[in-house]
Structure formats: structure tokens, C-alpha cells
Scaffold this active site. Structure first.
Site, PDB file in Angstrom:
ATOM      1  N   ASN A   1       3.044   7.165   5.809  1.00 31.46           N
ATOM      2  CA  ASN A   1       2.548   6.460   4.846  1.00 31.46           C
ATOM      3  C   ASN A   1       0.862   6.583   5.437  1.00 31.46           C
ATOM      4  O   ASN A   1       0.519   6.045   6.441  1.00 31.46           O
ATOM      5  CB  ASN A   1       3.029   4.965   5.492  1.00 31.46           C
ATOM      6  CG  ASN A   1       2.527   3.777   4.503  1.00 31.46           C
ATOM      7  OD1 ASN A   1       1.378   4.226   3.822  1.00 31.46           O
ATOM      8  ND2 ASN A   1       2.878   2.711   4.687  1.00 31.46           N
TER       9      ASN A   1
ATOM     10  N   ARG B   1       4.564   7.921   0.959  1.00 31.60           N
ATOM     11  CA  ARG B   1       4.256   6.912   0.131  1.00 31.60           C
ATOM     12  C   ARG B   1       3.149   6.979  -0.527  1.00 31.60           C
ATOM     13  O   ARG B   1       2.018   7.165   0.068  1.00 31.60           O
ATOM     14  CB  ARG B   1       4.454   5.594   1.175  1.00 31.60           C
ATOM     15  CG  ARG B   1       3.811   4.283   0.213  1.00 31.60           C
ATOM     16  CD  ARG B   1       3.738   3.053   1.118  1.00 31.60           C
ATOM     17  NE  ARG B   1       3.472   1.961   0.252  1.00 31.60           N
ATOM     18  CZ  ARG B   1       2.413   1.075   0.571  1.00 31.60           C
ATOM     19  NH1 ARG B   1       2.054   0.994   1.546  1.00 31.60           N
ATOM     20  NH2 ARG B   1       2.278   0.022  -0.312  1.00 31.60           N
TER      21      ARG B   1
ATOM     22  N   HIS C   1       5.338  -2.573  -4.968  1.00 35.61           N
ATOM     23  CA  HIS C   1       6.102  -3.046  -3.710  1.00 35.61           C
ATOM     24  C   HIS C   1       7.628  -2.571  -4.443  1.00 35.61           C
ATOM     25  O   HIS C   1       8.565  -3.151  -3.964  1.00 35.61           O
ATOM     26  CB  HIS C   1       6.359  -4.557  -3.427  1.00 35.61           C
ATOM     27  CG  HIS C   1       5.297  -5.269  -2.865  1.00 35.61           C
ATOM     28  ND1 HIS C   1       4.779  -6.642  -2.977  1.00 35.61           N
ATOM     29  CD2 HIS C   1       4.485  -4.634  -1.766  1.00 35.61           C
ATOM     30  CE1 HIS C   1       3.720  -6.896  -2.025  1.00 35.61           C
ATOM     31  NE2 HIS C   1       3.572  -5.767  -1.420  1.00 35.61           N
TER      32      HIS C   1
ATOM     33  N   ARG D   1      -5.215 -12.872  -1.467  1.00 35.40           N
ATOM     34  CA  ARG D   1      -5.702 -12.609  -2.833  1.00 35.40           C
ATOM     35  C   ARG D   1      -5.086 -14.066  -3.715  1.00 35.40           C
ATOM     36  O   ARG D   1      -4.286 -14.591  -3.249  1.00 35.40           O
ATOM     37  CB  ARG D   1      -4.639 -11.292  -3.562  1.00 35.40           C
ATOM     38  CG  ARG D   1      -5.111 -10.099  -2.791  1.00 35.40           C
ATOM     39  CD  ARG D   1      -4.352  -9.080  -3.499  1.00 35.40           C
ATOM     40  NE  ARG D   1      -4.363  -7.819  -2.679  1.00 35.40           N
ATOM     41  CZ  ARG D   1      -3.184  -7.135  -2.283  1.00 35.40           C
ATOM     42  NH1 ARG D   1      -1.959  -7.491  -2.552  1.00 35.40           N
ATOM     43  NH2 ARG D   1      -3.348  -6.282  -1.499  1.00 35.40           N
TER      44      ARG D   1
ATOM     45  N   GLU E   1      10.944  -0.001   3.682  1.00 31.42           N
ATOM     46  CA  GLU E   1      10.474   0.776   2.944  1.00 31.42           C
ATOM     47  C   GLU E   1      10.669   2.228   3.204  1.00 31.42           C
ATOM     48  O   GLU E   1      10.814   3.206   2.565  1.00 31.42           O
ATOM     49  CB  GLU E   1       8.822   0.373   2.466  1.00 31.42           C
ATOM     50  CG  GLU E   1       8.909  -0.971   1.714  1.00 31.42           C
ATOM     51  CD  GLU E   1       7.396  -1.586   1.657  1.00 31.42           C
ATOM     52  OE1 GLU E   1       7.527  -2.215   2.559  1.00 31.42           O
ATOM     53  OE2 GLU E   1       6.963  -1.308   0.630  1.00 31.42           O
TER      54      GLU E   1
END
Ligand code: ADP
Length: 382
Positions: free
Chosen positions: A7, A91, A180, A241, A365
Site C-alpha cells: 500500500n 492497492r 473503500h 471531510r 483490506e
């Protein structure tokens, strides 16, 4: 199969090394502060004490070299040579409309990912640095790109097209992509296992609640709608956010405060959400603590956070015409008893009416990426 999962971010590279027969990685680690002159490496081998060291990593090439050095290190490593690696799974955040599946990487695929750099300027370029570095250091080892957006490519057009002139979709590909995806897919598979029911017969709403938060409607194993959009800014309230907002608010603020596009982007992505509302922190633990102590804005922040989740669950249940389970995952979803309790309490009648369960399922993940990469390799061999 032995799969290395990478990643690669702008200043750090995380890695995990799996033997696909087990769900625990054989080792994992991170190279941080790449290019800062103060890079460090942390390496954890299963059941061994962590190894921490400063390293010289002026760029992603050197960081990857250190990672391969750790993997093959006689004491802390897990392989003798990189040639033992069956595949490297990367990823990649944005695969746009081109990639709806994990994809074996070649020069053409790299060029295609590069084309989507402007859709994910903070994420795709560093992922490509990681891919290129691995191609250099592990010559001949298959590499697979696993996209955050891929799982959402099953969303129907009426859910992904925005209500702006159609040309913006046809010419510029402005649409909902969602993110996601690897996490939503992983917990949906786990939910089916836990519920002992086939994925193809389940209606799920999966809530990934971390620093970034997104919620997905999954019907018969396929993503039908998701709250994040062209970028990860849309949808639920997040750490920094804003999530859903009337677009006119943005124009109004820009005019009032004479803001540049960059400043407006910063305001909505980095200074809003829980941080902007509470004025305290983007971290759910801090907000909960302050709310318990009676801080009004922290209480309001929690109310907004939970309300949006409930609203989306209702909307997605209607769009799927039913619900079998809600799944909570991510740092908040897995650990916050308060948020879980409030969702459970707020939806008590709703859950009873649909005979639906509320499940907490830790996401993974990296494990999902290792499985997806292994699948690609198996298919290639057939
Ligand atoms: P990222 O999206 O960066 O991977 P995580 O999934 O680790 O983030 O989630 C981070 C969030 O999880 C933070 O808001 C943090 O406060 C929250 N969190 C972690 N542990 C707890 C806990 N025990 N209670 C409440 N919130 C928690």
C-alpha cells in the site's frame, strides 16, 4: 501461495506478507517519511518482537529495496529470495470505469492507471511509484492492481450519474465511483459467512467508519449504491471531510470569503467534518470524551454523525427493497461502543420490522488484496 501486499502512499509504504493458507500475515511493516531525510522502518514478524530502525529512503525505490531487504533478512525475514513470492498485490485507489476487477499489471495497465491520476491526484501517483519500484526489484514476479473503486462498478447508471448536463459524464467521466470497495466487499463476504447464508441472497448495508467514512448498499453480493462519489468527499460526516452538502454552499462561501479553488478544497477536505464542527478534533475518541463532559458542539457532532448513517441506511433499504443486516467496520465501526449503541437504539423498530441484524465485523483490506491477487494468479495458470 505467498503474496506480498503493498500500500504505497506519498510518504509511506505499508506492506504485509501472506501465505494464502492463513489469514494472519507472516510479517508486516511500514517505511515512513520517505524523502524527508528522517525515514524509518518498522517491521513485525509474526510472534517476534518488532524491529524498528532509521533507514535511508530518499524515494520509493529505496523504500521498496528496504522492504525486500527485510523480507529476505535471515533472522527477521520470511523468505530466502524474492523469487519465492507468487505475486505482489498493490492497492490502487482509482481505476475509474476501466477496471472493475483486480488486474494483472503490465506496461499498458500502468499507462491506464496513470491516465486516472487527475481523478485521484493524492493516491494514484504514489501507488504507481510503488508498482514501478517493485517491477525493478522483483523482476519477473507477477503484480496485481486491486482497485478501491472496482467493487462499485456494478452500481447502476441511475445511481452513479449526477444531475448535471450529461456531457460532463460522457466527455469527462464525472460520475459516482465510490471508494473503500475492498473493505465493503470483504465485510460483506464475512457477513454471509457469519449469517450462514449465500451472498447471492443477502441485502446488506455496510458502513466503513474510519477517518474516511462510506456506506454501501450490497444486494446479492453486488454494490448497488455507495455514499462516496467522484471523490471521497461525498456522503457521511468524516474526520475532516464535510460529506453531503448543498453545492451552492460552496459557491456562496467562495464568494463571501474570496476563496481560491485550492483553499475551498482544503476547507471541505481538511477543515470540515468532525474537526470543523466540534472545533476540537477529527478523532472520534476525543469527540466522545468531550461530549461526555458536556461539550455541546461535540454532542452535536455525534448527533450529526449518527443521523447521517441512519438516513443512508433507510435510503439504501428502500433502494434494495429490504435489509438482512447492517455491518459496522473501520476504526469507529469496530471500536466505538457508543456509535454502535446509538445506531442500534435509533433503528430498533426498523431492525425488528425487517428482521435485520446489526453486525460488527473487523475489516482487513490487506488480506482481501492478497486473496484477490492470488485469484488472478490462479486464473492465469488455468
Ligand atoms: P483510517 O481511515 O485512517 O484507516 P481507522 O479505520 O483507523 O482510520 O479509524 C480511525 C477512527 O477510529 C478515529 O476517528 C478513531 O477515533 C476511531 N476509533 C478508534 N478506536 C476507537 C474507540 N475505541 N472508540 C471510538 N473511536 C475509535
Amino acid at each position: 501461495m505467498k503474496i506480498l501486499v503493498i500500500n504505497s502512499g506519498s510518504s509511506s509504504i505499508k506492506y504485509q506478507f501472506f501465505n494464502t493458507e492463513k489469514s494472519e500475515p507472516l510479517c508486516r511493516g511500514i517505511v515512513e517519511r520517505i524523502g524527508s531525510g528522517k525515514s524509518s522502518l518498522r517491521h513485525y514478524k509474526y510472534k517476534k518482537r518488532p524491529f524498528v530502525s532509521t533507514v535511508d529512503a530518499v524515494d520509493h525505490n529505496q523504500a521498496i529495496r528496504h522492504i525486500f531487504g527485510m523480507l529476505t533478512c535471515p533472522e527477521l525475514g520470511v523468505i530466502g529470495s524474492y523469487k519465492e513470492i507468487s505475486a505482489i498485490g498493490h492497492r490502487v485507489v482509482h481505476g475509474a470505469e476501466l477496471f472493475s476487477q483486480p488486474t494483472l499489471i503490465d506496461t499498458k495497465v500502468i499507462k491506464a492507471i496513470e491516465k486516472f491520476n487527475d481523478l485521484a491526484p493524492l493516491h494514484n501517483p504514489p501507488a504507481l511509484l510503488g508498482i514501478r519500484a517493485c517491477r525493478r526489484f522483483a523482476k519477473g514476479i507477477a503484480q496485481v492492481a486491486v482497485f478501491d473503486t472496482a467493487f462499485h462498478q456494478t452500481i447502476p447508471s441511475y445511481a452513479y450519474i449526477y444531475g448535471i448536463p450529461y456531457e460532463f459524464y460522457s466527455r469527462y467521466k464525472i460520475r459516482r465511483y465510490g471508494f473503500h470497495g475492498t473493505s465493503h466487499k470483504f465485510v460483506a463476504e464475512q457477513a454471509a459467512r457469519i449469517m450462514k447464508r449465500p451472498r447471492a441472497k443477502l441485502k446488506l448495508v455496510t458502513c466503513h467508519l474510519g477517518n474516511g467514512c462510506s456506506i454501501t448498499a450490497i444486494k446479492n453480493g453486488r454494490s448497488m449504491d455507495t455514499s462516496m462519489g467522484l471523490t471521497p468527499l461525498e456522503g457521511l460526516l468524516m474526520g475532516t471531510r464535510c460529506g453531503d452538502i448543498d453545492p451552492a454552499v460552496v459557491l456562496y462561501i467562495m464568494e463571501k470569503k474570496d476563496l481560491s479553488i485550492k483553499s475551498a478544497d482544503n476547507l471541505l477536505n481538511k477543515e470540515s467534518g468532525m474537526l470543523g464542527l466540534s472545533g476540537i478534533s477529527n478523532d472520534m475518541r476525543d469527540i466522545q470524551r468531550k461530549a461526555r463532559a458536556g461539550n455541546k458542539r461535540s454532542k452535536l457532532t455525534l448527533d450529526i454523525f449518527v443521523y447521517r448513517i441512519k438516513k443512508y441506511i433507510g435510503a439504501y433499504t428502500a433502494s434494495m427493497d429490504g435489509l438482512d443486516a447492517i455491518v459496522l467496520t473501520g476504526g469507529i465501526g469496530e471500536n466505538s461502543r457508543l456509535i454502535r449503541k446509538r445506531i442500534n437504539k435509533g433503528l430498533k423498530n426498523f431492525l425488528t420490522k425487517f428482521n435485520a441484524k446489526l453486525l460488527v465485523i473487523p475489516t482487513n483490506e490487506e488480506l482481501m488484496i492478497s486473496r484477490e491477487a492470488a485469484e488472478v494468479i490462479k486464473k492465469r495458470k488455468k
